[in-house]
Design an enzyme around this catalytic site. Structure first.
Site, PDB file in Angstrom:
ATOM      1  N   GLU A 132      37.223  19.219  54.997  1.00 48.75           N
ATOM      2  CA  GLU A 132      37.204  18.139  56.000  1.00 48.75           C
ATOM      3  C   GLU A 132      38.509  17.928  56.760  1.00 48.75           C
ATOM      4  OE1 GLU A 132      35.778  14.645  53.968  1.00 48.75           O
ATOM      5  OE2 GLU A 132      33.835  15.535  53.544  1.00 48.75           O
ATOM      6  N   GLU A 161      26.451  21.062  50.427  1.00 49.52           N
ATOM      7  CA  GLU A 161      26.252  19.722  49.866  1.00 49.52           C
ATOM      8  C   GLU A 161      24.935  19.122  50.362  1.00 49.52           C
ATOM      9  OE1 GLU A 161      29.719  17.215  50.356  1.00 49.52           O
ATOM     10  OE2 GLU A 161      31.100  18.865  49.975  1.00 49.52           O
TER      11      GLU A 161
HETATM   12  C1  GLA Z   1      32.161  14.847  50.688  1.00 50.42           C
HETATM   13  C2  GLA Z   1      32.878  15.683  49.648  1.00 50.42           C
HETATM   14  C3  GLA Z   1      32.148  15.697  48.344  1.00 50.42           C
HETATM   15  C4  GLA Z   1      31.658  14.319  47.958  1.00 50.42           C
HETATM   16  C5  GLA Z   1      30.824  13.776  49.061  1.00 50.42           C
HETATM   17  C6  GLA Z   1      30.233  12.458  48.623  1.00 50.42           C
HETATM   18  O1  GLA Z   1      31.095  15.496  51.248  1.00 50.42           O
HETATM   19  O2  GLA Z   1      33.094  17.004  50.050  1.00 50.42           O
HETATM   20  O3  GLA Z   1      32.980  16.166  47.345  1.00 50.42           O
HETATM   21  O4  GLA Z   1      32.720  13.449  47.703  1.00 50.42           O
HETATM   22  O5  GLA Z   1      31.664  13.645  50.188  1.00 50.42           O
HETATM   23  O6  GLA Z   1      29.685  12.521  47.342  1.00 50.42           O
END
Ligand code: GLA
Length: 401
Positions: free
Chosen positions: A190, A307
């Site tokens: 990020e 994710e």
């Molecule tokens: C982001 C992070 C993850 C997690 C999510 C929320 O996507 O990369 O590690 O913290 O937020 O669960």
């Protein structure tokens, strides 16, 4: 557990702004299950589920077996999942991501303190089954511990050297401990800005890393240290393993490519891009996903879905944040979500040569960060299993093709 902080980021797509958010620690689930890794005790004992696995490490009837010709199927897990969902873990998955346990603040909370219990437990389970895991994550602006920046002055050359040493020590230790079982590292998470007029996340968007370096150079050093540590351990072993991970990737494709070019010009070949894929029932559209994937592939990169979850809410559908009221997860909504999952997986299967893994951000709806973000305490139903750990229509939809 640290307080759950909220960071909301807008995603503008086809006239619709979707808000997703990343939480500092994945929040407590519906049962109050703390998904933070901080207090678990280590156990490398065999999972009770191992008897359901075949010798190849993939249960014959599960999702992972069904997708054996496509890509590994992963789940983000904590001790909660290993304690309560071990049979499902062994049946449906053949890849794991520590949900929080490898984040710097969790695993390396003070300069001379390591808390490896939960990460070791996850790594040991994977080793025992012959699975691989994602090293999530070596550098992130969130869940970054205070000690990393303690005593440092932004942009001061001596401070930058100290920060580089601290980062290198951290990354090298992580690689030393887990390289045998990690097949892809989220080296940086990020780092791209949510603002239209900026490429990189800076101090105003919460990045102490950018603030200290005064630029995006920290990203280069993270990749450099990861690559060097892997190569020092086993020459050639960094190949294929270095990923950049991001959210709302369809909206940030050009900026991510700028970052990858920047790294390439400095001698770092990133292998792939992790698309977090915190999606909703209609966003992003499949054609947007395809355009993004094509752009990364054309530039020479792999992609992974890192994710995945599908929220039933669209709080930004009007263009600004209007938190929707809690929904009942009735059969209509369940069918709608199943159809959405089916089309996402159709897209993934179609592009299997470029997609290195598909990982869900959790397993069952009783334990999801989306219960607390962006609306605290609102039940969401984003995963394949319900609160009672029974398979939802979505699982059937992606199994039956
Ligand atoms: C982001 C992070 C993850 C997690 C999510 C929320 O996507 O990369 O590690 O913290 O937020 O669960």
């Amino acid at each position: 557990m640290n307080s759950v902080s909220q960071s909301l980021f807008a995603a503008l797509s086809a006239g619709i702004i979707l808000l997703t958010s990343a939480c500092g620690e994945s929040g407590s689930g519906k049962n109050g299950n703390n998904t933070s890794s901080s207090s678990s005790s280590s156990s490398s004992s065999a999972s009770s589920s191992s008897s359901t696995s075949s010798s190849s490490g993939i249960a014959a009837q599960g999702l992972a077996a069904k997708y054996a010709g496509y890509f590994p199927i992963g789940a983000a897990v904590s001790s909660y999942h290993l304690d309560n969902l071990s049979a499902i873990v062994a049946t449906d998955f053949n890849h794991l991501t520590p949900e929080n346990a490898m984040k710097i603040a969790d695993i390396h909370p003070a300069e001379n303190t390591w808390n490896t219990a939960e990460a070791d437990r996850i790594a040991d389970l994977a080793r025992q089954h012959g699975w691989k895991i994602t090293g999530h994550t070596l550098l992130w602006h969130r869940q970054a511990p205070a000690w990393m920046f303690a005593g440092l002055t932004p942009k001061d050359p001596a401070s930058i050297e100290i920060l580089k040493t601290r980062l290198k020590t951290h990354i090298t230790a992580m690689v030393e401990r887990y390289a045998d079982v990690v097949d892809n590292w989220d080296v940086v998470n990020e780092a791209i800005s949510d603002s239209a007029n900026k490429t990189y996340r800076d101090a105003s968007e919460g990045s102490k890393w950018f603030e200290m370096f005064g630029s995006q150079e920290y990203i280069y050093w993270a990749f450099k240290f990861a690559q060097e540590a892997l190569e020092a351990k086993s020459p050639g072993s960094s190949a294929g393993k270095l990923y950049y991970n991001e959210y709302t990737v369809t909206l940030k494709t050009a900026k991510i490519l700028t970052l990858l070019d920047y790294l390439k010009n400095k001698g770092i070949q990133v292998d792939g891009v992790g698309s977090q894929s915190h999606d909703n029932l209609s966003w992003p559209a499949i054609n947007e996903l395809q355009t993004t994937l094509d752009a990364f592939v054309a530039a020479g990169y792999k992609m992974k879905i890192s994710e995945l979850d599908v929220t039933v809410y669209a709080d930004y559908a009007t263009g600004k944040f209007v938190g929707e009221a809690e929904k009942i997860f009735d059969t209509t909504l369940e069918a709608k979500q199943a159809a959405r999952y089916a089309s996402l997986f159709e897209f993934y299967r179609k592009n299997k040569t470029h997609i290195t893994s598909v990982t869900f951000w959790g397993i069952s709806d009783d334990n999801t960060w989306l219960d607390n973000e962006p609306v605290k305490g609102r039940n969401d139903y984003p995963l394949l299993y319900n609160d009672a750990h029974t398979a939802k229509a979505a699982r059937g939809a992606i199994m039956n093709f």
